[in-house]
Design a protein around this motif. Structure first.
Motif, short mmCIF file in Angstrom:
data_model
loop_
_atom_site.label_atom_id
_atom_site.label_comp_id
_atom_site.label_asym_id
_atom_site.label_seq_id
_atom_site.Cartn_x
_atom_site.Cartn_y
_atom_site.Cartn_z
N GLN A 105 0.80 -1.22 0.00
CA GLN A 105 0.00 0.00 0.00
C GLN A 105 0.84 1.27 0.00
O GLN A 105 0.32 2.37 -0.22
CB GLN A 105 -0.93 0.00 1.22
CG GLN A 105 -0.20 -0.04 2.57
CD GLN A 105 -1.15 0.00 3.74
OE1 GLN A 105 -2.22 0.60 3.66
NE2 GLN A 105 -0.79 -0.66 4.83
N TYR A 106 2.13 1.14 0.25
CA TYR A 106 3.02 2.31 0.25
C TYR A 106 3.83 2.39 -1.05
O TYR A 106 4.88 3.03 -1.11
CB TYR A 106 3.98 2.25 1.44
CG TYR A 106 3.27 2.24 2.77
CD1 TYR A 106 2.68 3.39 3.28
CD2 TYR A 106 3.18 1.07 3.52
CE1 TYR A 106 2.02 3.38 4.50
CE2 TYR A 106 2.54 1.04 4.75
CZ TYR A 106 1.95 2.20 5.23
OH TYR A 106 1.30 2.19 6.44
N GLU A 107 3.34 1.74 -2.10
CA GLU A 107 4.10 1.68 -3.35
C GLU A 107 4.34 3.05 -3.98
O GLU A 107 5.25 3.21 -4.79
CB GLU A 107 3.39 0.78 -4.35
CG GLU A 107 2.06 1.32 -4.84
CD GLU A 107 1.51 0.49 -5.99
OE1 GLU A 107 2.31 -0.09 -6.75
OE2 GLU A 107 0.28 0.40 -6.12
N GLN A 108 3.54 4.06 -3.60
CA GLN A 108 3.75 5.39 -4.17
C GLN A 108 5.09 5.99 -3.76
O GLN A 108 5.58 6.93 -4.39
CB GLN A 108 2.61 6.34 -3.78
CG GLN A 108 2.57 6.75 -2.32
CD GLN A 108 1.71 5.82 -1.47
OE1 GLN A 108 1.53 4.65 -1.82
NE2 GLN A 108 1.17 6.34 -0.39
N PHE A 109 5.67 5.45 -2.68
CA PHE A 109 6.98 5.94 -2.24
C PHE A 109 8.14 5.13 -2.82
O PHE A 109 9.30 5.43 -2.56
CB PHE A 109 7.06 5.91 -0.71
CG PHE A 109 6.05 6.80 -0.03
CD1 PHE A 109 6.18 8.18 -0.11
CD2 PHE A 109 4.98 6.26 0.66
CE1 PHE A 109 5.25 9.01 0.51
CE2 PHE A 109 4.04 7.08 1.27
CZ PHE A 109 4.17 8.46 1.19
N ALA A 110 7.83 4.12 -3.63
CA ALA A 110 8.87 3.30 -4.24
C ALA A 110 9.81 4.13 -5.13
O ALA A 110 11.03 3.94 -5.08
CB ALA A 110 8.25 2.15 -5.03
N PRO A 111 9.29 5.07 -5.96
CA PRO A 111 10.19 5.88 -6.78
C PRO A 111 11.15 6.72 -5.94
O PRO A 111 12.32 6.87 -6.31
CB PRO A 111 9.23 6.78 -7.57
CG PRO A 111 7.96 6.01 -7.62
CD PRO A 111 7.87 5.32 -6.30
N MET A 112 10.67 7.27 -4.83
CA MET A 112 11.52 8.08 -3.97
C MET A 112 12.69 7.27 -3.41
O MET A 112 13.85 7.68 -3.49
CB MET A 112 10.70 8.67 -2.82
CG MET A 112 11.50 9.52 -1.85
SD MET A 112 10.49 10.12 -0.46
CE MET A 112 9.41 11.27 -1.32
N LEU A 113 12.39 6.10 -2.85
CA LEU A 113 13.43 5.27 -2.26
C LEU A 113 14.35 4.70 -3.33
O LEU A 113 15.57 4.67 -3.16
CB LEU A 113 12.78 4.12 -1.47
CG LEU A 113 13.73 3.18 -0.71
CD1 LEU A 113 14.61 3.97 0.25
CD2 LEU A 113 12.93 2.13 0.04
N SER A 114 13.79 4.29 -4.46
CA SER A 114 14.60 3.73 -5.55
C SER A 114 15.55 4.78 -6.11
O SER A 114 16.72 4.49 -6.39
CB SER A 114 13.68 3.22 -6.66
OG SER A 114 12.80 2.23 -6.19
N GLY A 115 15.05 6.01 -6.29
CA GLY A 115 15.89 7.07 -6.82
C GLY A 115 17.05 7.39 -5.90
O GLY A 115 18.18 7.60 -6.35
N ALA A 116 16.78 7.44 -4.58
CA ALA A 116 17.84 7.75 -3.61
C ALA A 116 18.91 6.65 -3.60
O ALA A 116 20.11 6.94 -3.65
CB ALA A 116 17.24 7.91 -2.22
N VAL A 117 18.47 5.39 -3.55
CA VAL A 117 19.43 4.28 -3.49
C VAL A 117 20.23 4.18 -4.78
O VAL A 117 21.45 3.97 -4.76
CB VAL A 117 18.69 2.95 -3.21
CG1 VAL A 117 19.67 1.77 -3.29
CG2 VAL A 117 18.03 2.98 -1.84
N ALA A 118 19.57 4.34 -5.92
CA ALA A 118 20.25 4.26 -7.21
C ALA A 118 21.30 5.36 -7.34
O ALA A 118 22.38 5.15 -7.89
CB ALA A 118 19.24 4.36 -8.35
N ARG A 119 20.98 6.55 -6.80
CA ARG A 119 21.94 7.66 -6.89
C ARG A 119 23.15 7.40 -6.01
O ARG A 119 24.29 7.72 -6.39
CB ARG A 119 21.26 8.96 -6.46
CG ARG A 119 22.03 10.20 -6.88
CD ARG A 119 22.14 10.26 -8.39
NE ARG A 119 22.91 11.40 -8.84
CZ ARG A 119 23.25 11.59 -10.10
NH1 ARG A 119 22.90 10.70 -11.02
NH2 ARG A 119 23.94 12.64 -10.46
#
Length: 346
Positions: free
Chosen positions: A139-153
């Protein structure tokens, strides 16, 4: 909800990691070609107001990454320009007229050596992480881009950081590769392997928050535009607009981090160029110094130039990347359809 998807995650559309890498690589090349002249002109204008002495560092950005460059005697491609510039447009005209149009892309090849692989790592890592986290976070999948972007960077900057340090050192002293190897061995022996990541902190200071804010807003804007126009697939205009808006928001919110990061990067670059190993000022120290000298508004210095450069760079990069993904998605679908047709006729 129907089987149509409002967003376009690569993994959900049959695009392989190799195809993601090719898409991001083409986006990196296009962005660098279009944005580099803006930064070359900016550096010329800065040097005109305050000429860079030998050993002085400045930050160069090709639209994708920041790089520390060291001024050397005779190294005139960056900052030693004839005549006087009365503004950005005047600088463009005079540089092209006196030095040729190729001078607007001064320093592009060496920065692409780092920018292209870093962008490939960054975008491919983001896509793979987002696909996994969307399933894991529920249900918190909307924050997946935020966390993915930070980790990838973090991953991309960490991989490139030692190369950036070596490039700065080589540029500052014109070392041979053998001398550079000896320099690295001496540093590792004296300070350990972590000495190769000196300056990683300032690089992450702005890039990680920027990346988290950027990807969260990009996916949100893209999804809303698709819903508004009643389509499951974003058009080029939608991705371009989403990239520009999210890049603008991220650049504004992280501007104080950018000012501090630039100061610390330049300081560390000069320490490396002079072969000094003592620590540069901390983030808090630099921030306090800026506020004491220029007030709180000093943390927002360069607001307009940063937004003017970052917004189109983000828009060009993400839209060209999405175009590449769309091409491969259609290519893969066509191959699947052809294979199915061939199997049916047998």
């Amino acid at each position: 909800m129907s089987g149509q998807r409002p967003s376009v995650p690569a993994n959900d559309n049959g695009i392989t990691p190799i195809q993601q890498m090719v898409s991001s690589c083409s986006g990196a090349l296009l962005t660098s070609l279009l944005v580099t002249p803006l930064d070359v002109v900016k550096i010329r204008l800065q040097a005109q107001k305050s000429p860079f002495p030998k050993g002085k560092c400045f930050v160069y950005c090709n639209g994708l990454m920041d790089h520390i460059c060291v001024c050397m005697n005779g190294y005139k491609a960056w900052y030693k320009a004839p005549g006087h510039f009365n503004g950005t447009a005047d600088a463009f005209v005079k540089i092209v007229r006196s030095e040729g149009i190729r001078s607007l892309w001064s320093g592009l090849p060496p920065t692409l050596v780092m920018a292209v692989p870093a962008t490939v790592i960054y975008f491919t890592g983001y896509e793979q992480l987002r696909a996994i986290l969307k399933v894991k976070m529920g249900q918190y999948e909307q924050f997946a881009p935020m966390l993915s972007g930070a980790v990838a960077r973090v991953g991309a900057v960490s991989v490139i950081s030692p190369i950036e340090l070596l490039r700065t050192k080589k540029q500052s002293e014109k070392l041979t590769y053998g001398q550079l190897r000896n320099c690295v061995q001496t540093a590792v022996k004296a300070e350990g392997w972590l000495s190769l990541w000196r300056g990683l902190g300032p690089s992450l200071l702005r890039d990680v928050p920027f990346s988290a804010i950027y990807w969260y807003n990009y996916e949100r804007f893209k999804r809303r535009l698709c819903q508004h126009y009643g389509t499951s697939e974003p058009t080029f205009a939608m991705t371009f607009m989403s990239g520009a808006m999210s890049g603008t928001i991220a650049s504004i919110l992280t501007l104080p981090f950018d000012v501090v990061k630039t100061r610390r990067q330049v300081e560390l670059g000069e320490l490396q160029a002079m072969n000094l190993s003592h620590k540069a000022s901390s983030t808090v120290t630099v921030m306090k110094k800026i506020v004491m000298q220029h007030g709180v508004k000093g943390l927002f210095a360069g607001f307009l130039p940063r937004v003017v450069k970052v917004a189109p760079a983000c828009a060009i990069m993400i839209s060209s990347y999405e175009m590449g993904k769309d091409f491969f998605r259609k290519y893969n679908q066509a191959r699947t359809d052809n294979s199915a047709s061939a199997g049916a006729t047998k």
